[in-house]
Design a protein around this motif. Structure first.
Motif, PDB file in Angstrom:
ATOM      1  N   GLU A 282      -0.712  10.218  -3.114  1.00  0.00           N
ATOM      2  CA  GLU A 282      -1.248  11.483  -2.609  1.00  0.00           C
ATOM      3  C   GLU A 282      -0.867  12.645  -3.524  1.00  0.00           C
ATOM      4  O   GLU A 282      -1.655  13.594  -3.708  1.00  0.00           O
ATOM      5  N   ALA A 283       0.328  12.588  -4.098  1.00  0.00           N
ATOM      6  CA  ALA A 283       0.734  13.636  -5.044  1.00  0.00           C
ATOM      7  C   ALA A 283      -0.149  13.613  -6.283  1.00  0.00           C
ATOM      8  O   ALA A 283      -0.511  14.670  -6.823  1.00  0.00           O
ATOM      9  N   PHE A 284      -0.517  12.431  -6.730  1.00  0.00           N
ATOM     10  CA  PHE A 284      -1.439  12.326  -7.871  1.00  0.00           C
ATOM     11  C   PHE A 284      -2.791  12.937  -7.522  1.00  0.00           C
ATOM     12  O   PHE A 284      -3.360  13.727  -8.289  1.00  0.00           O
ATOM     13  N   LYS A 285      -3.321  12.590  -6.368  1.00  0.00           N
ATOM     14  CA  LYS A 285      -4.633  13.100  -5.962  1.00  0.00           C
ATOM     15  C   LYS A 285      -4.626  14.618  -5.798  1.00  0.00           C
ATOM     16  O   LYS A 285      -5.646  15.288  -6.003  1.00  0.00           O
ATOM     17  N   ALA A 286      -3.464  15.178  -5.450  1.00  0.00           N
ATOM     18  CA  ALA A 286      -3.338  16.621  -5.294  1.00  0.00           C
ATOM     19  C   ALA A 286      -3.141  17.338  -6.625  1.00  0.00           C
ATOM     20  O   ALA A 286      -3.077  18.567  -6.655  1.00  0.00           O
ATOM     21  N   GLY A 287      -3.037  16.581  -7.718  1.00  0.00           N
ATOM     22  CA  GLY A 287      -2.885  17.189  -9.034  1.00  0.00           C
ATOM     23  C   GLY A 287      -1.456  17.482  -9.427  1.00  0.00           C
ATOM     24  O   GLY A 287      -1.210  18.094 -10.479  1.00  0.00           O
ATOM     25  N   GLN A 288      -0.472  17.026  -8.636  1.00  0.00           N
ATOM     26  CA  GLN A 288       0.928  17.240  -8.987  1.00  0.00           C
ATOM     27  C   GLN A 288       1.404  16.265 -10.062  1.00  0.00           C
ATOM     28  O   GLN A 288       2.410  16.518 -10.727  1.00  0.00           O
ATOM     29  N   ILE A 289       0.703  15.161 -10.197  1.00  0.00           N
ATOM     30  CA  ILE A 289       1.034  14.112 -11.154  1.00  0.00           C
ATOM     31  C   ILE A 289      -0.184  13.898 -12.055  1.00  0.00           C
ATOM     32  O   ILE A 289      -1.323  13.914 -11.586  1.00  0.00           O
ATOM     33  N   ASP A 290       0.053  13.670 -13.345  1.00  0.00           N
ATOM     34  CA  ASP A 290      -1.040  13.559 -14.314  1.00  0.00           C
ATOM     35  C   ASP A 290      -1.512  12.134 -14.560  1.00  0.00           C
ATOM     36  O   ASP A 290      -2.683  11.924 -14.900  1.00  0.00           O
ATOM     37  N   PHE A 291      -0.621  11.171 -14.440  1.00  0.00           N
ATOM     38  CA  PHE A 291      -0.926   9.800 -14.871  1.00  0.00           C
ATOM     39  C   PHE A 291      -0.182   8.830 -13.968  1.00  0.00           C
ATOM     40  O   PHE A 291       0.965   9.068 -13.602  1.00  0.00           O
ATOM     41  N   ARG A 292      -0.834   7.709 -13.601  1.00  0.00           N
ATOM     42  CA  ARG A 292      -0.148   6.665 -12.854  1.00  0.00           C
ATOM     43  C   ARG A 292      -0.754   5.312 -13.181  1.00  0.00           C
ATOM     44  O   ARG A 292      -1.944   5.203 -13.491  1.00  0.00           O
ATOM     45  N   THR A 293       0.077   4.314 -13.130  1.00  0.00           N
ATOM     46  CA  THR A 293      -0.407   2.936 -13.163  1.00  0.00           C
ATOM     47  C   THR A 293      -0.514   2.477 -11.723  1.00  0.00           C
ATOM     48  O   THR A 293       0.367   2.775 -10.906  1.00  0.00           O
ATOM     49  N   GLU A 294      -1.584   1.772 -11.394  1.00  0.00           N
ATOM     50  CA  GLU A 294      -1.825   1.346 -10.018  1.00  0.00           C
ATOM     51  C   GLU A 294      -1.556  -0.146  -9.897  1.00  0.00           C
ATOM     52  O   GLU A 294      -2.252  -0.966 -10.485  1.00  0.00           O
ATOM     53  N   ASN A 295      -0.529  -0.485  -9.116  1.00  0.00           N
ATOM     54  CA  ASN A 295      -0.138  -1.878  -8.935  1.00  0.00           C
ATOM     55  C   ASN A 295      -0.541  -2.444  -7.580  1.00  0.00           C
ATOM     56  O   ASN A 295      -0.257  -3.610  -7.303  1.00  0.00           O
ATOM     57  N   VAL A 296      -1.183  -1.631  -6.745  1.00  0.00           N
ATOM     58  CA  VAL A 296      -1.608  -2.088  -5.421  1.00  0.00           C
ATOM     59  C   VAL A 296      -3.121  -2.287  -5.448  1.00  0.00           C
ATOM     60  O   VAL A 296      -3.883  -1.320  -5.576  1.00  0.00           O
ATOM     61  N   ALA A 297      -3.559  -3.538  -5.333  1.00  0.00           N
ATOM     62  CA  ALA A 297      -4.988  -3.856  -5.462  1.00  0.00           C
ATOM     63  C   ALA A 297      -5.822  -3.133  -4.409  1.00  0.00           C
ATOM     64  O   ALA A 297      -6.930  -2.662  -4.699  1.00  0.00           O
ATOM     65  N   ARG A 298      -5.307  -3.017  -3.198  1.00  0.00           N
ATOM     66  CA  ARG A 298      -6.056  -2.332  -2.145  1.00  0.00           C
ATOM     67  C   ARG A 298      -6.305  -0.873  -2.514  1.00  0.00           C
ATOM     68  O   ARG A 298      -7.421  -0.356  -2.348  1.00  0.00           O
ATOM     69  N   ASP A 299      -5.275  -0.213  -3.018  1.00  0.00           N
ATOM     70  CA  ASP A 299      -5.441   1.187  -3.395  1.00  0.00           C
ATOM     71  C   ASP A 299      -6.407   1.336  -4.571  1.00  0.00           C
ATOM     72  O   ASP A 299      -7.213   2.271  -4.613  1.00  0.00           O
ATOM     73  N   TRP A 300      -6.335   0.416  -5.520  1.00  0.00           N
ATOM     74  CA  TRP A 300      -7.266   0.473  -6.652  1.00  0.00           C
ATOM     75  C   TRP A 300      -8.712   0.359  -6.170  1.00  0.00           C
ATOM     76  O   TRP A 300      -9.610   1.020  -6.707  1.00  0.00           O
ATOM     77  N   ALA A 301      -8.925  -0.439  -5.148  1.00  0.00           N
ATOM     78  CA  ALA A 301     -10.292  -0.659  -4.660  1.00  0.00           C
ATOM     79  C   ALA A 301     -10.772   0.443  -3.725  1.00  0.00           C
ATOM     80  O   ALA A 301     -11.981   0.703  -3.654  1.00  0.00           O
ATOM     81  N   THR A 302      -9.857   1.123  -3.014  1.00  0.00           N
ATOM     82  CA  THR A 302     -10.304   2.000  -1.928  1.00  0.00           C
ATOM     83  C   THR A 302      -9.773   3.428  -1.965  1.00  0.00           C
ATOM     84  O   THR A 302     -10.322   4.285  -1.278  1.00  0.00           O
TER      85      THR A 302
END
Length: 623
Positions: A282-302
């Motif tokens: 949520e912090a990434f989506k709010a623009g507080q974070i610039d870059f992330r690697t996504e290790n949760v398949a559900r989150d990557w898909a949805t």
């Protein structure tokens, strides 16, 4: 900190070669001749898998942009908390990225497997008998206080880490008999034998610490003071447990050496700590974070359908890599009597329904892991033959007989969630091991129930553990899931205080000394080791030593496959899954090289594009 990243001690998203007869090192061919067996060699590079690809005068790594601009900030996430900048010891929880303040003797190429080039050391000398290695320190190398980096610092670092550091170092460097400073800039390591082919290479991975700075401090205690380093970044400020900011060193001594040119381009790197992955996303989506690697398949898909993503301000990418994916698993603690029967462990394997999880939890994103050396030529398959069979024959009667007669296979279900066949096989195995179902409870002949706890950290694995618990309860087991914060989790893992937990054993294309820490009896008894499962089997110990001392690539592959088979047929763990790509999400402010390296994400070669950064700032104001 990831348990399998203990040498570099960094959870940042960024992060030689022997192949002939025993002790004959594969080094870059010296100018004016060939490095013949029995000949002393001065070289600029080491590789375990053949001749290094880059010559001594290479200008920069081939995937970087040597003209990448410096500047800007990147904000990244970390989970949990931290209370130390000394990640080399068991005590405390080290801040993410804290090893960016240090340099290593050599620098690994992210484009060549098991190959290293100059960094702190500008030359490597190999004696004719290969019973050691010498590193000549670059005369330009400086600590951030202006003092030169010396061979005495190398000696101090090695002896301190081996004496006071995590158990990993003692096993990793176990075949080094001594290290001496032969001059101000020349450090020499002497070896017990010349059979440990990778030893010079792994010594090149050693971060070097300043002896004069640590002389007035206790290395065995957690440290909440910015340490002195020689690396590309220094700690600018921090709030313990919440955030840490690293500032690029403008006059870094290594800025223009070939292995560093075009890298370390951000002026500041800021890590913000979050309680769990959900809050971090949520912090990434709010623009507080610039870059992330996504290790949760559900989150990557949805989870990435939000306004900034729809407007193209946030980019998603999947980057294929060629890394071995190792073994992630549910690891049982073999130190507990409950799990010492191999039939019980196989029953636990039969009850794990990967196909249902992959379809319903992971959106079909993963492949099942069926080897400790998955995604590489080192993984075993079929039945043993040839040299691999000959190696295993010497252990016949001491290892499971199925190694010779049956191909190892994990159970496969139809994905419906109704794993009847697995349930029947598991009950039959448990009955053979002396367990029976009584009043819907699985009990032994003394009436004691089969019950245990699964230790995890955070909600991500909780949603994976709960369906498994339901399957285990169907055969009468009593299973609890305990989720703790990262600091408590690390403390309990180091003390082997768990029944079952998630383990992840990273592997390279050249397995060697680290296998001792993963699989041997000595490390099963040493708190803080990486032998999470507590594997202790004399045959496994011997196979590990065969891997460490393999004289050439062909023999290394055969010995590693033999070790893999024995580990698999003992069913020490319940294998999970793996992915062959990096999944990344980032706000569109970065420049990137034209290609990625083969074996890494390569974030250290990205940069902030000033025009994109300004455009992004304007667009954000209209969200």
């Amino acid at each position: 900190m990831r348990r399998r990243d203990l040498l570099s001690l960094s959870a940042a998203p960024f992060a030689t070669s022997w192949g002939l007869a025993p002790g004959v090192l594969r080094a870059a061919t010296p100018a004016g001749g060939t490095a013949a067996p029995g000949q002393a060699v001065r070289t600029h590079a080491l590789s375990l898998l053949g001749e290094p690809a880059l010559p001594a005068d290479f200008p920069h790594f081939p995937w970087v942009n040597p003209a990448a601009p410096k500047g800007g900030e990147i904000a990244l996430t970390a989970l949990g908390s931290f209370d130390s900048f000394n990640g080399f010891i068991i005590r405390g929880t080290a801040a993410v990225g804290s090893t960016m303040i240090y340099d290593t003797l050599l620098k690994e190429s992210a484009d060549e497997a098991s190959t290293e080039y100059p960094y702190l050391a500008q030359w490597i000398d190999l004696p004719a008998d290969r019973l050691g290695v010498s590193f000549e320190i670059n005369p330009a190398a400086r600590w951030h206080d202006g003092r030169p980096v010396t061979a005495a610092d190398v000696v101090f670092t090695f002896n301190t880490l081996r004496q006071h550091g995590r158990p990993f170092y003692r096993s990793y460097w176990g075949d080094v008999t001594e290290v001496v400073a032969e001059s101000e800039r020349r450090a020499t390591f002497r070896f017990r034998s010349n059979e440990n082919r990778e030893l010079a290479l792994i010594l090149g991975q050693m971060p070097v610490l300043p002896a004069h700075w640590w002389a007035t401090r206790d290395f065995t205690r957690p440290l909440l003071e910015a340490p002195l380093g020689s690396g590309p970044y220094r700690i600018e400020r921090f709030e313990a447990g919440r955030s840490v900011v690293y500032r690029r060193v403008e006059d870094w001594w290594a800025r223009d050496i070939p292995t560093c040119r075009g890298t370390q381009n951000f002026d500041t790197m800021r890590y913000e700590y979050f309680r769990d992955t959900t809050v971090a996303l949520e912090a990434f989506k709010a623009g507080q974070i610039d870059f992330r690697t996504e290790n949760v398949a559900r989150d990557w898909a949805t989870a990435y359908d939000f306004p900034a993503r729809r407007r193209g301000l946030v980019k998603l990418d999947e980057i294929r890599h060629e890394l071995p994916t190792g073994m992630q698993s549910w690891a049982v603690n073999l130190r507990r009597p409950l799990f010492q029967d191999a039939r019980v462990r196989r029953a636990l394997v039969e009850l794990f329904d990967f196909e249902w999880m992959n379809a319903n939890l992971f959106f079909g994103a993963y492949a099942r892991t069926s080897s400790y050396f998955s995604n590489s030529e080192l993984a075993s398959s079929g039945l043993p033959a040839g040299r691999e069979l000959a190696i295993l024959e010497r252990f016949r009667g001491r290892i499971p007989n199925e190694v010779f007669t049956t191909e190892y296979r994990l159970p496969v279900t139809d994905g419906s969630g109704n794993n009847r066949e697995g349930l029947r096989r598991a009950l039959a195995l448990l009955q053979e091991a002396g367990w029976r179902v009584q009043d819907r409870r699985l009990v032994n002949p003394r009436g004691q129930r089969f019950e245990f706890e699964i230790l995890i950290q955070g909600p991500t694995f909780e949603r994976i553990a709960l369906p498994y618990v339901q399957a285990l309860e169907r055969v009468g087991m009593g299973v609890r899931v305990r989720s703790v914060d990262p600091a408590q989790y690390q403390t309990r893992i180091d003390a082997f205080d768990y029944d079952m937990t998630v383990d992840s054993m990273g592997q390279s294309l050249s397995p060697g000394n680290e296998q001792r820490d993963y699989f041997t009896c000595d490390k099963a008894r040493e708190n803080g080791s990486q032998n999470v499962a507590g594997i202790c089997d004399p045959a496994v110990d011997e196979l590990v030593e065969l891997v460490v001392t393999a004289p050439d690539r062909e023999e290394l592959v055969a010995r590693t496959r033999a070790l893999d088979r024995v580990l698999l047929w003992n069913n020490f763990v319940i294998p999970h899954w793996h992915s062959r790509s990096f999944r990344i999400a980032y706000w569109d402010k970065f420049g990137r090289p034209e290609r990625n390296p083969r074996y890494a994400l390569g974030l250290d070669s990205w940069w902030v594009d000033a025009a994109k950064d300004r455009a992004l700032g304007d667009a954000r104001r209209t969200l």
